[in-house]
Enzyme design. Sequence first.
Site, PDB file in Angstrom:
ATOM      1  N   ARG A  72       0.924  -1.146  -0.012  1.00  0.00           N
ATOM      2  CA  ARG A  72       0.002  -0.026   0.057  1.00  0.00           C
ATOM      3  C   ARG A  72       1.040   1.273   0.019  1.00  0.00           C
ATOM      4  O   ARG A  72       1.976   1.422   0.712  1.00  0.00           O
ATOM      5  CB  ARG A  72      -0.976   0.175   1.232  1.00  0.00           C
ATOM      6  CG  ARG A  72      -1.750  -1.140   1.443  1.00  0.00           C
ATOM      7  CD  ARG A  72      -2.969  -0.926   2.542  1.00  0.00           C
ATOM      8  NE  ARG A  72      -3.371  -2.120   2.952  1.00  0.00           N
ATOM      9  CZ  ARG A  72      -4.500  -2.561   2.172  1.00  0.00           C
ATOM     10  NH1 ARG A  72      -4.827  -2.290   1.091  1.00  0.00           N
ATOM     11  NH2 ARG A  72      -5.006  -3.830   2.732  1.00  0.00           N
ATOM     12  N   THR A 105      -5.661   1.471  -5.225  1.00  0.00           N
ATOM     13  CA  THR A 105      -4.919   1.282  -6.748  1.00  0.00           C
ATOM     14  C   THR A 105      -5.551   1.876  -7.695  1.00  0.00           C
ATOM     15  O   THR A 105      -5.123   2.455  -8.556  1.00  0.00           O
ATOM     16  CB  THR A 105      -4.393  -0.341  -6.742  1.00  0.00           C
ATOM     17  OG1 THR A 105      -4.096  -0.914  -5.459  1.00  0.00           O
ATOM     18  CG2 THR A 105      -3.724  -0.603  -8.053  1.00  0.00           C
ATOM     19  N   THR A 125     -10.099  -7.527  -5.227  1.00  0.00           N
ATOM     20  CA  THR A 125     -10.130  -7.488  -3.717  1.00  0.00           C
ATOM     21  C   THR A 125     -11.200  -8.466  -3.303  1.00  0.00           C
ATOM     22  O   THR A 125     -12.188  -8.842  -3.745  1.00  0.00           O
ATOM     23  CB  THR A 125     -10.987  -6.347  -3.182  1.00  0.00           C
ATOM     24  OG1 THR A 125     -11.328  -6.298  -1.890  1.00  0.00           O
ATOM     25  CG2 THR A 125     -11.860  -5.985  -4.057  1.00  0.00           C
ATOM     26  N   ILE A 126     -10.644  -9.264  -2.016  1.00  0.00           N
ATOM     27  CA  ILE A 126     -11.693 -10.394  -1.392  1.00  0.00           C
ATOM     28  C   ILE A 126     -12.733  -9.690  -0.967  1.00  0.00           C
ATOM     29  O   ILE A 126     -13.687 -10.432  -0.836  1.00  0.00           O
ATOM     30  CB  ILE A 126     -10.844 -11.131  -0.247  1.00  0.00           C
ATOM     31  CG1 ILE A 126     -10.578 -10.037   0.750  1.00  0.00           C
ATOM     32  CG2 ILE A 126      -9.664 -11.689  -1.020  1.00  0.00           C
ATOM     33  CD1 ILE A 126     -10.142 -10.804   2.198  1.00  0.00           C
ATOM     34  N   ASP A 127     -12.802  -8.280  -0.739  1.00  0.00           N
ATOM     35  CA  ASP A 127     -14.107  -7.471  -0.114  1.00  0.00           C
ATOM     36  C   ASP A 127     -15.141  -7.428  -1.274  1.00  0.00           C
ATOM     37  O   ASP A 127     -16.282  -7.096  -0.788  1.00  0.00           O
ATOM     38  CB  ASP A 127     -13.652  -6.177   0.503  1.00  0.00           C
ATOM     39  CG  ASP A 127     -12.648  -6.103   1.556  1.00  0.00           C
ATOM     40  OD1 ASP A 127     -12.445  -7.334   2.092  1.00  0.00           O
ATOM     41  OD2 ASP A 127     -12.133  -5.236   2.136  1.00  0.00           O
ATOM     42  N   MET A 169     -13.048 -10.753   7.026  1.00  0.00           N
ATOM     43  CA  MET A 169     -12.691  -9.452   6.617  1.00  0.00           C
ATOM     44  C   MET A 169     -13.920  -8.636   5.956  1.00  0.00           C
ATOM     45  O   MET A 169     -15.004  -9.247   5.626  1.00  0.00           O
ATOM     46  CB  MET A 169     -11.356  -9.670   5.753  1.00  0.00           C
ATOM     47  CG  MET A 169     -10.379  -9.795   6.502  1.00  0.00           C
ATOM     48  SD  MET A 169      -8.850  -9.811   5.304  1.00  0.00           S
ATOM     49  CE  MET A 169      -7.740  -9.762   6.584  1.00  0.00           C
ATOM     50  N   ARG A 171     -13.878  -4.318   5.225  1.00  0.00           N
ATOM     51  CA  ARG A 171     -13.655  -3.078   5.814  1.00  0.00           C
ATOM     52  C   ARG A 171     -14.699  -2.030   5.838  1.00  0.00           C
ATOM     53  O   ARG A 171     -15.475  -1.423   6.808  1.00  0.00           O
ATOM     54  CB  ARG A 171     -12.516  -2.262   5.040  1.00  0.00           C
ATOM     55  CG  ARG A 171     -11.603  -1.238   5.711  1.00  0.00           C
ATOM     56  CD  ARG A 171     -10.986  -0.552   4.915  1.00  0.00           C
ATOM     57  NE  ARG A 171      -9.825  -1.194   4.336  1.00  0.00           N
ATOM     58  CZ  ARG A 171      -8.673  -1.321   4.793  1.00  0.00           C
ATOM     59  NH1 ARG A 171      -8.463  -0.938   6.037  1.00  0.00           N
ATOM     60  NH2 ARG A 171      -7.678  -2.140   4.113  1.00  0.00           N
ATOM     61  N   GLN A 274      -8.113 -15.647   5.146  1.00  0.00           N
ATOM     62  CA  GLN A 274      -9.068 -15.649   4.256  1.00  0.00           C
ATOM     63  C   GLN A 274      -8.430 -15.095   2.724  1.00  0.00           C
ATOM     64  O   GLN A 274      -9.190 -15.283   1.731  1.00  0.00           O
ATOM     65  CB  GLN A 274     -10.054 -14.724   4.398  1.00  0.00           C
ATOM     66  CG  GLN A 274     -10.947 -14.878   5.711  1.00  0.00           C
ATOM     67  CD  GLN A 274     -11.584 -13.796   6.317  1.00  0.00           C
ATOM     68  OE1 GLN A 274     -12.823 -13.218   6.201  1.00  0.00           O
ATOM     69  NE2 GLN A 274     -10.998 -13.101   7.160  1.00  0.00           N
TER      70      GLN A 274
HETATM   71  O1  F6P Z   1      -8.825  -4.714   1.347  1.00  0.00           O
HETATM   72  C1  F6P Z   1      -8.629  -6.247   1.393  1.00  0.00           C
HETATM   73  C2  F6P Z   1      -8.412  -6.651   2.853  1.00  0.00           C
HETATM   74  O2  F6P Z   1      -8.249  -7.858   3.117  1.00  0.00           O
HETATM   75  C3  F6P Z   1      -9.609  -6.045   3.846  1.00  0.00           C
HETATM   76  O3  F6P Z   1     -10.627  -7.062   3.803  1.00  0.00           O
HETATM   77  C4  F6P Z   1      -8.784  -5.877   5.091  1.00  0.00           C
HETATM   78  O4  F6P Z   1      -9.455  -5.110   5.862  1.00  0.00           O
HETATM   79  C5  F6P Z   1      -7.412  -5.369   4.892  1.00  0.00           C
HETATM   80  O5  F6P Z   1      -7.319  -5.710   3.252  1.00  0.00           O
HETATM   81  C6  F6P Z   1      -6.258  -5.918   5.493  1.00  0.00           C
HETATM   82  O6  F6P Z   1      -5.090  -5.351   5.128  1.00  0.00           O
HETATM   83  P1  F6P Z   1      -3.671  -5.806   5.780  1.00  0.00           P
HETATM   84  O7  F6P Z   1      -3.382  -6.709   4.863  1.00  0.00           O
HETATM   85  O8  F6P Z   1      -2.967  -4.607   5.252  1.00  0.00           O
HETATM   86  O9  F6P Z   1      -3.800  -5.659   7.193  1.00  0.00           O
END
Ligand code: F6P
Length: 342
Positions: A72, A105, A125-127, A169, A171, A274
């Site tokens: 990130r 991104t 994204t998994i979200d 997960m 967010r 996950q």
């Molecule tokens: O954006 C995808 C994600 O897996 C979210 O579900 C989660 O909140 C975040 O990334 C976790 O990020 P990191 O890997 O930086 O802890």
Amino acid sequence: MHIGVLTGGGDCPGLNAVLRSVVRTAEKEYGSTVVGFRNGWRGLLEDDAMVLDRPVVNGLLTRGGTVLGSARVAPQKLRDGLGRMREVLDAHGVDALLPIGGEGTLTAAAWLASEGVPVIGIPKTIDNDIHGTDLTFGFDTAVSIATDLIDRLHTTAESHQRVLLVEVMGRHAGWIALNAGLASGAHLTITPEQPFDIEEVCKLVTARFDRGHRHVIGVVSEGATPLPGTMPLRDGGLDEFGHRRFTGVAQQLGEELERRTGKEVRTTVLGHVQRGGTPTSFDRVLATRFGLHAAIAAHEGHFGQMVALHGTEIGLVPLADAVRELKTVPKSRLAETASFTG
Ligand code: F6P
């Protein structure tokens, strides 16, 4: 044509499958070449690149993670670095850039596109919270993993007559909680879209035990919040990327629930498991099709677009539209869980 790719943000199963697909399509169908920038936008800012050719991507279809690495980068750093990115792209002779990522991104991709850089976004994204596409790859894998693990919690919860809360997960969007909850027969699903009322949760739990049931399974998105004034939730502030730092909503809800109902509560946080490991067959196919269509779009000059799943077809949507808002779970979808709640 010389294509640049990068994988940004949190990793997700299927990224490697996209890289393989882009390289195979570019080389085989067009005689083009591909360069990969390591660790998301950071690779472009620091000119950290590697050749991506068929020997490099062989065998990547099933492998989780990303061989390019991911990272990130703070939004302000990206904004300030757009000029530098253009320089590096020019230095490499990149004719089309395919950033693969989520909201952050793709937002940077849209900025570059608005400055005339030839960009085609690929959503991941998994979200599953990217607007303009029915699904993102990685989501199906995350839901499958979560479902499998929740299935396993039913028996132990029942043996001990416990409430088991599972934090997944998500967010801003509760897609994983919604689908894993439905798939695993959870009795309660709590998502970020609908703040929860601790009183209602207590009532549901008590009523279920009163009806003679021996356990309760609740699925809670990490981004869930209580209705204001109903229950305290520790504030973790924001991280350097402007994201809320989570403090364990399921654990805090569980403690409050135990205190108010007297029922034994245990909490399981699924976390990064996950996102790990091999993608499901669905995600392998979606990732492969996204890569294929992005490579085709690049050769046809459809810049400033993002590949997207619409029904069963892959189409293109303007990047600027895709990043305008997040795709959260609509009320109608939350309402569908009502019959299976309690
Ligand atoms: O954006 C995808 C994600 O897996 C979210 O579900 C989660 O909140 C975040 O990334 C976790 O990020 P990191 O890997 O930086 O802890």
